[in-house]
Structures are given as C-alpha cells and as structure tokens.
Design a protein around this motif. Structure first.
Motif, short mmCIF file in Angstrom:
data_model
loop_
_atom_site.label_atom_id
_atom_site.label_comp_id
_atom_site.label_asym_id
_atom_site.label_seq_id
_atom_site.Cartn_x
_atom_site.Cartn_y
_atom_site.Cartn_z
N TYR A 195 35.58 48.53 -41.71
CA TYR A 195 35.42 47.14 -41.31
C TYR A 195 35.52 46.24 -42.53
N THR A 196 34.83 46.60 -43.59
CA THR A 196 34.88 45.82 -44.83
C THR A 196 36.30 45.73 -45.38
N ASP A 197 37.04 46.81 -45.25
CA ASP A 197 38.42 46.84 -45.77
C ASP A 197 39.31 45.84 -45.03
N VAL A 198 39.01 45.58 -43.75
CA VAL A 198 39.80 44.58 -43.01
C VAL A 198 39.69 43.23 -43.69
N LEU A 200 26.72 49.10 -42.34
CA LEU A 200 27.63 49.29 -43.47
C LEU A 200 27.38 50.64 -44.12
N THR A 201 28.45 51.29 -44.53
CA THR A 201 28.32 52.56 -45.24
C THR A 201 28.09 52.32 -46.72
N ASP A 202 27.74 53.38 -47.42
CA ASP A 202 27.57 53.25 -48.88
C ASP A 202 28.87 52.84 -49.54
N LYS A 223 29.51 49.53 -51.85
CA LYS A 223 30.10 49.58 -53.19
C LYS A 223 31.21 48.55 -53.33
N LEU A 224 32.01 48.38 -52.27
CA LEU A 224 33.08 47.39 -52.30
C LEU A 224 32.51 45.97 -52.33
N PHE A 225 31.44 45.75 -51.59
CA PHE A 225 30.74 44.45 -51.66
C PHE A 225 30.33 44.17 -53.10
N ARG A 226 29.74 45.17 -53.73
CA ARG A 226 29.28 44.99 -55.11
C ARG A 226 30.45 44.69 -56.04
N ASN A 255 19.48 48.23 -53.64
CA ASN A 255 19.73 49.35 -54.55
C ASN A 255 21.20 49.43 -54.94
N HIS A 256 22.09 48.96 -54.05
CA HIS A 256 23.51 48.90 -54.38
C HIS A 256 23.86 47.67 -55.22
N LYS A 257 22.83 46.88 -55.53
CA LYS A 257 23.00 45.65 -56.34
C LYS A 257 23.97 44.67 -55.67
N VAL A 258 23.87 44.60 -54.36
CA VAL A 258 24.62 43.62 -53.57
C VAL A 258 23.73 42.40 -53.36
N LYS A 259 24.28 41.22 -53.52
CA LYS A 259 23.52 40.00 -53.31
C LYS A 259 23.05 39.92 -51.86
N LEU A 260 21.78 39.54 -51.69
CA LEU A 260 21.19 39.54 -50.35
C LEU A 260 20.35 38.28 -50.15
N GLY A 261 20.61 37.59 -49.03
CA GLY A 261 19.79 36.46 -48.63
C GLY A 261 19.32 36.66 -47.20
#
Length: 442
Positions: free
Chosen positions: A258-261, A280-282, A286-289, A317-323
């Motif tokens: 889905y993220t790849d789309v 979302l998968t790990d 990682k791609l988000f990060r 933990n994946h160091k993805v920005k979160l709000g």
C-alpha cells in the motif's frame, strides 16, 4: 532558554506563570514561575526568571494563580474531516468502507451548497479552537469553492490550518460524488492557486488524494506532480482496515505494498501525513522513515469503526514521525484531549494483550498532541512548544475554573491535563493573538 536579538521595544506581551511543554530532548518540561515574552510578530522572545530581560515600559503582564493555572502549547490535530462534523457522534454502526458509502459520501456531496458548507465549517473551526486545537489538518470535499471557504473561515478565526480539497475519481457506490481525473487535476490546481493568492498568514493548501481505493493511478500521478512542483504538503489515508489493504493489493497488483502505491506516485515525502496506518508492515514503516513521511494516529476512529489498533510504540521505535488526530466523524469527538485519552487507552489495550508491551506514558502522549503533531505536519519550525523564535501558540488552562470537571484535593497537585476538558481552557492563542474567547462582531 535564551532570548532572541530583538530590541526591548519589540515586546508586545509578557506572561508570568507555569509553562508545560515538550522539547526535542525532554518528553515534558515544567517551567515554574517563569516570564515569557511575546514580540509584536507573535513569536516567543524569551522565557526566563528575571525581569531584566524586559526593560521596556508599556508591556503587559498577565498575572494568574500559579497553583491552579498553567500555559501549554496549542494542540495539533493532524487529521480531521471538517465536512463530516455535522454527523459526528452518530452513524458508527458500520465498518469503514460501508460507512463511507452509506453515510459519508452522501453528506459530503451536499457541500456544493455553499450556505450549508459555511454553516458546518464555521461550527467546526470554532469548536476545535474552543477545544484547544490551534493547528488543524483538514479534509474538505471535492468541491473547490467550499474548500476555499473552509480556508477563509479558518483564517478569519485565526486558526493555523492545512486545508485539502479532496480528490477522488473512483466511486461506484455514490457516482454523483466523484470527479474525472482531468476535473480533479484542474480543480486541484485552481484550489491551490486561489488559496495561495490569498496569502493567508497561517492557512495553507495540502494535496489530498482521499485514499488509493478512490483514486486511479493516473490521478495519483497527477497529484504527485502537483505537490512536487508546488512544494506542498500531502495528506491521505493508509492501512486503516485489513479489508482496505486487501482491496488495494487487488487494484494495484504491481506494487510492493500500500505504501509503495503512494511512493511510486511521488506522494510519500517529508511533507506527507498518512492517517491511521493500523496495519502497516515493518518494511512499510522503514519506507516512511526513509522518506520522512508521518503517521496520524486516530485512536477514537480506529476503535469506533472497529478498524484496528495502531501500535504507536512500534511506529516510534521505527523513528517515524507520529502525531494524533481526531478523525471526525469516524472519531466521534472533535477534542484533541479525547485523542490523548484514546491513545492511552489503545496502548493499555495492547498491554492487556501482551503484558510485556511497553505502554505509552501520559508524558509521551502529551508530546504527541503538541510537538509531535507539529513535527508530523512539518510545521515544527513554527509551532509545537515554547522554544524561542516559534510562534506563541498556547492554551491558558485553569484547573480550578468554576463548574469545571476537576476537583483539586491536595495542595500543590501537578497539572491534570488528562482529566480536563474544554471548560478548563480559559484562553487560546495562535501566533501571539488571543483567538478564544471569541470576539463577537455585531
């Protein structure tokens, strides 16, 4: 904190009291009996303990009872559908995709009527401001003029906002509520052009594909180009339900996920915020990060529509920005304080399932509602805490207000942010200007 290099005559206001905020290095910092100066541009000039930083005459000093009042940063709602506010708190008996077709799309189709749009949008902006939302990332509808009206209303009431004209060219269930790819492309360009011409100080357009299920590949590509060419923010939905994820895979079989789309259509950038992300998968995280994209955690909606529970700890933990987001009207409350509570509830529910789970602390969630939200929207240079040079977006909270929901039993108790509601928000400031209480015009 040090002061900026402005002269003393630039100071417009000085506030004295307790200031509670988060920083890049401290989850929650409580600064007691401080003086915070705001300059004539609405920015934090200094926060200190000595009057010597403010030698000028004529500045205003706001006194308040330190033991029952404090300032905190304005809250940031990273995902809210302004167009769904009219039925918030109802219609929560169906899962997401059926809910959209049965309730949401028919209501959103009504926004071609500007009088209807003005009424609802005025109410939602005023309500969210009263609830302490100084920054909101809004979904509107496919109607350009009504979306522009939402931007105007947010500006008129002084709210900081990202406003998105929704784009969708696929809708077989409510066929009168969709666009052609060319219409969506042209109207999105018109929306962006006309909003930027307004030169609103705090309101900006955001490119808004509704989600992959309602957009063709051609439209997603157009929108990615528009965002890139105009250096704009992007918002959408992702992995809210397992059914949705499955359908996206069927519609876009040549993509890894889905993220790849979104990624392959230039819609995953460091100015992208994606709502939900429950499944979302790990590898996707990682791609988000890698791309600097953000997730808007909408716990009320996730539970209300039985969509799933986001593991916020895993995202962090994946160091993805979160709000945090209210996601009205999938979420029944337009209050970011509710989003705070539901975030804690979800984390505790995950702990019930796995006693080894690291439950989010209240302090961490406070940060997500303020500084974390500003980072998720790539607005942290301007708002999110009381750092010198940022805009003074703030709430004055009175924990002992008459008729409020809090009883202070023990003298010296700390701020009970988690148990208060809008009754405790005495004043709201955005960019140094007091916007609540409202000044009613006659």
């Amino acid at each position: 904190m040090t002061s900026s290099n402005k002269s003393a005559v630039d100071i417009a206001h000085v506030y004295r009291g307790t200031f509670v905020h988060s920083t890049d290095h401290t989850v929650v910092e409580i600064l007691e009996d401080r003086l915070l100066g705001v300059d004539t541009e609405g920015k934090v000039y200094s926060i200190c303990m000595e009057w010597s930083a403010y030698p000028c005459e004529g500045h205003r000093l706001v006194h308040f009872v330190v033991c029952s009042e404090f300032f905190m940063p304005g809250m940031v709602d990273t995902h809210i559908h302004a167009s769904q506010y009219s039925y918030a708190g109802t219609a929560l008996d169906l899962p997401l995709l059926q809910w959209l077709n049965t309730y949401t799309f028919p209501v959103e189709a009504c926004y071609k009527d500007l009088a209807f749009a003005r009424n609802v949008y005025t109410h939602v902006v005023k309500r969210t401001l009263r609830n302490g939302t100084t920054t909101a990332c809004y979904f509107a509808t496919i109607h350009t003029d009504a979306s522009l009206l939402l931007g105007q209303i947010a500006n008129d009431f002084g709210q900081r906002a990202l406003v998105g004209k929704v784009c969708m060219d696929t809708n077989n269930f409510v066929p009168h509520y969709r666009e052609t790819p060319d219409e969506s492309h042209d109207e999105t360009n018109r929306f962006i052009s006309e909003m930027l011409k307004k030169k609103y100080p705090l309101v900006m357009p955001v490119v808004t594909p509704r989600f992959a299920l309602s957009c063709s590949a051609a439209l997603l590509g157009h929108l990615g180009e528009i965002a890139k060419n105009n250096h704009l923010h992007i918002q959408s939905h992702i992995s809210e339900t397992k059914e949705e994820v499955k359908l996206v895979k069927e519609l876009f079989p040549d993509y890894d996920s889905y993220t790849d789309v979104y990624h392959k259509h230039n819609l995953l950038t460091d100015k992208t915020v994606m709502a939900h992300g429950c499944h979302l998968t790990d590898e996707e995280l990682k791609l988000f990060r890698e791309k600097g994209a953000s997730v808007a955690h909408c716990p009320n909606s996730n539970i209300s529509l039985c969509s799933g529970m986001l593991d916020a700890r895993r995202v962090l933990n994946h160091k993805v920005k979160l709000g945090l987001g209210t996601d009205v009207a999938g979420g029944y409350s337009p209050s970011m304080l509710d989003a705070v509570r539901r975030t804690l509830d979800t984390s505790k529910a995950l702990t019930i399932q796995d006693p080894q789970y690291q439950t989010l602390t209240f302090e961490e969630v406070f940060r997500l509602a303020t500084l974390g939200g500003s980072q998720a929207l790539s607005l942290d240079e301007h708002t999110g805490n009381f750092q010198v040079g940022k805009d003074f977006d703030a709430l004055r909270v009175n924990t002992a207000i008459a008729g409020g929901p809090i009883d202070l039993i023990n003298h010296g108790e700390g701020p009970k942010v988690g148990t208060r509601d809008d009754r405790n928000i005495a004043e709201v400031y955005v960019a140094g200007k007091r916007v609540v209480p409202f000044v009613e015009t006659t």
